[in-house]
Scaffold this active site. Structure first.
Site, short mmCIF file in Angstrom:
data_model
loop_
_atom_site.label_atom_id
_atom_site.label_comp_id
_atom_site.label_asym_id
_atom_site.label_seq_id
_atom_site.Cartn_x
_atom_site.Cartn_y
_atom_site.Cartn_z
N GLY A 116 7.20 -0.28 8.98
CA GLY A 116 8.15 0.55 8.26
C GLY A 116 7.58 0.81 6.73
O GLY A 116 6.42 0.28 6.39
N CYS A 117 8.06 1.74 5.97
CA CYS A 117 7.35 1.86 4.67
C CYS A 117 7.21 0.77 3.72
O CYS A 117 6.32 0.33 3.39
CB CYS A 117 7.96 3.42 4.20
SG CYS A 117 9.82 3.18 3.85
N TYR A 118 8.49 0.35 3.52
CA TYR A 118 8.57 -0.98 2.77
C TYR A 118 7.56 -2.06 3.24
O TYR A 118 6.99 -2.67 2.43
CB TYR A 118 10.02 -1.31 2.30
CG TYR A 118 10.99 -0.44 1.56
CD1 TYR A 118 10.42 0.19 0.29
CD2 TYR A 118 12.06 0.10 1.97
CE1 TYR A 118 11.17 1.19 -0.30
CE2 TYR A 118 12.71 0.88 1.31
CZ TYR A 118 12.43 1.31 -0.15
OH TYR A 118 13.04 2.42 -0.59
N PHE A 287 1.74 3.45 -2.49
CA PHE A 287 1.51 4.24 -1.61
C PHE A 287 2.31 5.31 -1.25
O PHE A 287 3.77 5.39 -1.76
CB PHE A 287 1.32 3.23 -0.01
CG PHE A 287 2.33 2.51 0.12
CD1 PHE A 287 3.19 2.77 1.27
CD2 PHE A 287 2.91 1.27 -0.60
CE1 PHE A 287 4.24 2.04 1.54
CE2 PHE A 287 3.87 0.57 -0.19
CZ PHE A 287 4.44 0.97 0.77
#
Length: 311
Positions: A116-118, A287
């Site tokens: 996942g992104c986080y 990011f």
């Protein structure tokens, strides 16, 4: 030599579109694309995924599970960009920088779950420190992160980017029930024994993440100092192509963190800010939620698999 066939299931979603764009012009693979009328047709999708060498799933969780259930060809390898399989036994976690062996595990795997992104930023900061024993696995962690509104998917992008759209709110925190679906993923892959608190938010910009984790040095074992935390991250990511560890900052005014600084890249920038007088350290990550947090990571994992096929 056989040119690998790659099928993106869900190539009209935000992540799928960005993966498609990153693969344009490459001659080391062939993309399987379904006509618009067939994109939601179960039989056509099943045929495409079973004819692929590698399938990338850019789907909601339930649809991703259905796609995996439709697999009949044992040779097909899967990269799932949804959150459906990130804590599922038998799936390899698609963060190549997790440890020294993870890139090879991904290269050889049949089933890879894209991070996942986080969690990408949180795990990148926490896992090396926990593994080294510098940060206790039961430390009472609070993770705070702000993403661009594209983190809400295609519907959020369309809501704020149509000609007649309202402006996005300057800042909107969510997940206030403290039960965000990324928390089990962070806990498992960071190596935490206790559930961390996680508070995400969206800012009034399209993409990019700034994530921060506050650490009280007095709660760490053995009089750990900021320099030790810094050295641990530098050693862990030495030679990592897509991870930058910035110099430790603990004297004088610090520059602001720009969540958009690495947009359109697959890079992740880690930095520590310390105040020795107060015994406090801030762990930070910047990011692109659509890059290293999604499509860039998927293509990085795809390239590891393709290299293994060519070997």
């Amino acid at each position: 030599m056989h040119t690998p066939l790659v099928f993106i299931d869900g190539d009209q979603g935000t992540t799928g579109l960005h993966i498609h764009a990153r693969l344009q012009g490459r001659d080391d693979l062939r993309l399987i694309t379904l006509p618009e009328a067939d994109r939601k047709h179960p039989q056509r999708r099943a045929e495409a995924i079973n004819n692929a060498d590698i399938a990338l799933l850019c789907l909601p969780d339930d649809a991703a599970r259905e796609a995996v259930a439709a697999l009949r060809n044992p040779a097909v390898r899967v990269i799932d960009a949804s959150s459906a399989h990130r804590t599922t036994p038998g799936w390899v976690y698609g963060l190549p920088e997790l440890d020294e062996q993870q890139a090879e595990r991904i290269a050889q795997a049949k089933r890879v779950s894209n991070p996942g992104c986080y969690p990408t930023g949180a795990i990148a900061l926490l896992r090396p420190l926990i593994k080294a024993g510098l940060l206790p696995a039961d430390y009472p962690l609070s993770i705070h992160a702000i993403s661009g509104y594209s983190g809400g998917g295609r519907s959020a992008v369309e809501r704020y980017e149509q000609a007649s759209a309202d402006s996005p709110p300057a800042l909107q925190l969510y997940g206030l029930e403290l039960a965000h679906k990324h928390v089990p993923e962070i806990q498992q892959h960071a190596g935490l024994s206790q559930r961390p608190m996680f508070l995400p938010g969206y800012g009034a910009y399209r993409q990019g993440i700034v994530l921060s984790i506050a650490v009280q040095l007095r709660l760490l074992p053995g009089n750990v100092r900021a320099e030790q935390l810094q050295a641990c991250l530098e050693q862990h990511y030495q030679g990592a192509r897509h991870v930058q560890v910035m110099p430790l900052h603990q004297h004088g005014p610090a520059a602001a963190l720009d969540p958009e600084a690495l947009n359109d890249s697959n890079d992740l920038r880690l930095a520590l800010y310390a105040n020795p007088a107060h015994g406090q350290v801030l762990l930070t990550a910047v990011f692109d939620n659509l890059g290293k947090g999604a499509s860039g990571a998927a293509v990085q994992n795809l390239d590891l698999m393709l290299a293994a096929l060519r070997a």
